[in-house]
Design a protein around this motif. Structure first.
Motif, PDB file in Angstrom:
ATOM      1  N   ILE A 143       7.659  -6.133  -4.321  1.00 19.09           N
ATOM      2  CA  ILE A 143       8.048  -6.725  -2.060  1.00 19.09           C
ATOM      3  C   ILE A 143       8.002  -5.774  -1.482  1.00 19.09           C
ATOM      4  O   ILE A 143       9.506  -5.109  -2.148  1.00 19.09           O
ATOM      5  N   ASP A 144       7.704  -5.498  -0.575  1.00 22.15           N
ATOM      6  CA  ASP A 144       7.845  -4.145   0.632  1.00 22.15           C
ATOM      7  C   ASP A 144       8.547  -2.787  -0.200  1.00 22.15           C
ATOM      8  O   ASP A 144       9.124  -2.197  -0.083  1.00 22.15           O
ATOM      9  N   ILE A 201       1.735  -2.115  -3.317  1.00 23.85           N
ATOM     10  CA  ILE A 201       0.313  -2.204  -2.220  1.00 23.85           C
ATOM     11  C   ILE A 201      -0.264  -1.648  -3.749  1.00 23.85           C
ATOM     12  O   ILE A 201      -1.238  -2.305  -3.599  1.00 23.85           O
ATOM     13  N   MET A 202       0.345  -0.209  -4.394  1.00 22.82           N
ATOM     14  CA  MET A 202      -0.372  -0.576  -5.251  1.00 22.82           C
ATOM     15  C   MET A 202      -1.257  -0.528  -6.906  1.00 22.82           C
ATOM     16  O   MET A 202      -1.879  -0.646  -7.462  1.00 22.82           O
ATOM     17  N   PRO A 261      -1.940  -4.932   1.823  1.00 20.84           N
ATOM     18  CA  PRO A 261      -0.536  -4.264   2.248  1.00 20.84           C
ATOM     19  C   PRO A 261      -0.104  -5.157   3.597  1.00 20.84           C
ATOM     20  O   PRO A 261       1.301  -5.014   3.478  1.00 20.84           O
ATOM     21  N   LEU A 262      -0.551  -5.869   4.002  1.00 20.79           N
ATOM     22  CA  LEU A 262       0.153  -7.227   5.775  1.00 20.79           C
ATOM     23  C   LEU A 262       1.050  -7.627   4.145  1.00 20.79           C
ATOM     24  O   LEU A 262       1.995  -8.189   5.141  1.00 20.79           O
ATOM     25  N   MET A 263       0.452  -9.005   3.466  1.00 23.61           N
ATOM     26  CA  MET A 263       1.098  -9.458   2.655  1.00 23.61           C
ATOM     27  C   MET A 263       2.314  -8.856   2.236  1.00 23.61           C
ATOM     28  O   MET A 263       2.944  -9.522   1.781  1.00 23.61           O
ATOM     29  N   ASP A 288       9.122   1.540   6.170  1.00 22.35           N
ATOM     30  CA  ASP A 288       9.176   2.618   4.752  1.00 22.35           C
ATOM     31  C   ASP A 288       8.544   2.375   3.240  1.00 22.35           C
ATOM     32  O   ASP A 288       7.889   3.369   3.070  1.00 22.35           O
ATOM     33  N   SER A 289       7.010   1.251   3.883  1.00 24.57           N
ATOM     34  CA  SER A 289       6.317   0.469   2.947  1.00 24.57           C
ATOM     35  C   SER A 289       5.296  -0.032   3.572  1.00 24.57           C
ATOM     36  O   SER A 289       4.281  -0.141   2.678  1.00 24.57           O
ATOM     37  N   ARG A 290       4.680   0.452   5.617  1.00 27.39           N
ATOM     38  CA  ARG A 290       3.943   0.344   5.954  1.00 27.39           C
ATOM     39  C   ARG A 290       2.855   1.090   6.242  1.00 27.39           C
ATOM     40  O   ARG A 290       3.436   1.955   6.107  1.00 27.39           O
TER      41      ARG A 290
END
Length: 320
Positions: free
Chosen positions: A178-179, A184-185, A255-257, A263-265
């Motif tokens: 997470i984060d 995300i990928m 990506p929002l979840m 740093d990860s946005r």
């Protein structure tokens, strides 16, 4: 009595050379019919409707927030200003941003842009590579239950994406991702049914003579895949790469979840947060449209450059 033969007399005069040149055929002019005029009119209207939102984004980005509300229907930039782009690239101070109708909040555009580029590039490279291998197995290799397994893959296209969000989120959370950019990928890092179907349709149309000749010479299936199939499929692979890159770049909800910090946005989520930071005077429409235009411009240029290749590859692969 001897018979004498006489040779035919040579022509006394040579044929006269052609003095004139043949005129090129006249280009036939197309008749102007009501149907043709109507078709062109409809095409122009559709083109204008398609391009108008991009022009409106540019017009709003080059306007001043304070003047937009007073002249909201103007087709030209209202009180021309570069302030929206300056706020996006962090070239304005907090006082200048508030004075021009901004929220005063800073947006680290280059950090979000870097995150989006990393996510889209890695997802595209991995997804296209694994999908190409799966498509090769479904199209060129002979194994039991091949068609049944491929049918299951195609059935997964009917599952809405919203149904997979919760299981993917639980999996990413259990893995401790997470984060993070890897979190995300991860859901799109491997193969997708559409990419497999797209590449399989092309691989099935590739001639088998070259592959059989390589196998007779002692080449393995892996070498055939990398040395013959991949070089012969540059067009479809480039097409699916572009489509995958655009889809990954524009992804927003997943990506929002997963991402909670800068740093990860990625850029799409950052634009949503930028819109949420509304000043008291109203939304910073100039800054928001400037950020949206800058974020969309790379994808627009990418699609314009490779549009012909995408259309040709889709038609050749049998997708209607």
């Amino acid at each position: 009595m001897t018979e004498t033969t006489t040779a035919p007399a040579a022509p006394t005069t040579a044929p006269a050379p052609e003095t004139g040149t043949t005129a090129p055929p006249r280009r036939r002019r197309r008749r102007v019919t009501p149907g043709r005029v109507l078709a062109w009119a409809v095409m122009i209207i559709v083109l204008l409707v398609t391009l108008f939102p991009f022009y409106w984004m540019l017009r709003t980005a080059l306007s001043s927030n304070g003047a937009l509300y007073a002249n909201s229907t103007s087709l030209l930039p209202v009180d021309f200003s570069w302030g929206g782009f300056e706020r996006v690239f962090g070239l304005q101070s907090t006082e200048e941003s508030i004075a021009q109708g901004g929220s005063g909040a800073s947006i680290d555009f280059w950090l979000y842009l870097r995150n989006s580029v990393v996510v889209a590039t890695v997802v595209t490279a991995c997804q296209v590579f694994f999908s190409a291998m799966a498509a090769y197995a479904f199209s060129r290799l002979r194994w039991r239950w091949r068609n049944a397994v491929f049918a299951v893959f195609l059935l997964s296209l009917m599952v809405p994406v919203i149904f997979t969000l919760l299981p993917n989120f639980v999996l990413v959370r259990e893995l401790g991702l997470i984060d993070t950019l890897l979190g995300i990928m991860l859901p799109g890092l491997f193969m997708t049914p559409f990419a497999i179907f797209f590449l399989r349709q092309f691989f099935m149309n590739v001639s088998t003579e070259v592959e059989e000749a390589a196998l007779i010479d002692g080449a393995s299936k892996v070498r055939v895949f990398f040395s013959i199939i991949i070089p012969m499929s540059v067009g479809p692979i480039a097409t699916i790469s572009i489509l995958t890159y655009i889809g990954s770049w524009n992804d927003y909800f997943w990506p929002l979840m997963v991402s909670y910090t800068d740093d990860s946005r990625v850029l799409t989520v950052a634009l949503g947060n930028f819109n949420a930071q509304t000043p008291q005077t109203g939304p910073d429409w100039a800054g928001l449209m400037a950020a949206t235009l800058v974020a969309a411009l790379p994808m627009i240029l990418l699609f314009v450059v490779f549009a012909r290749r995408i259309v040709n590859s889709i038609g050749f692969s049998g997708i209607k």
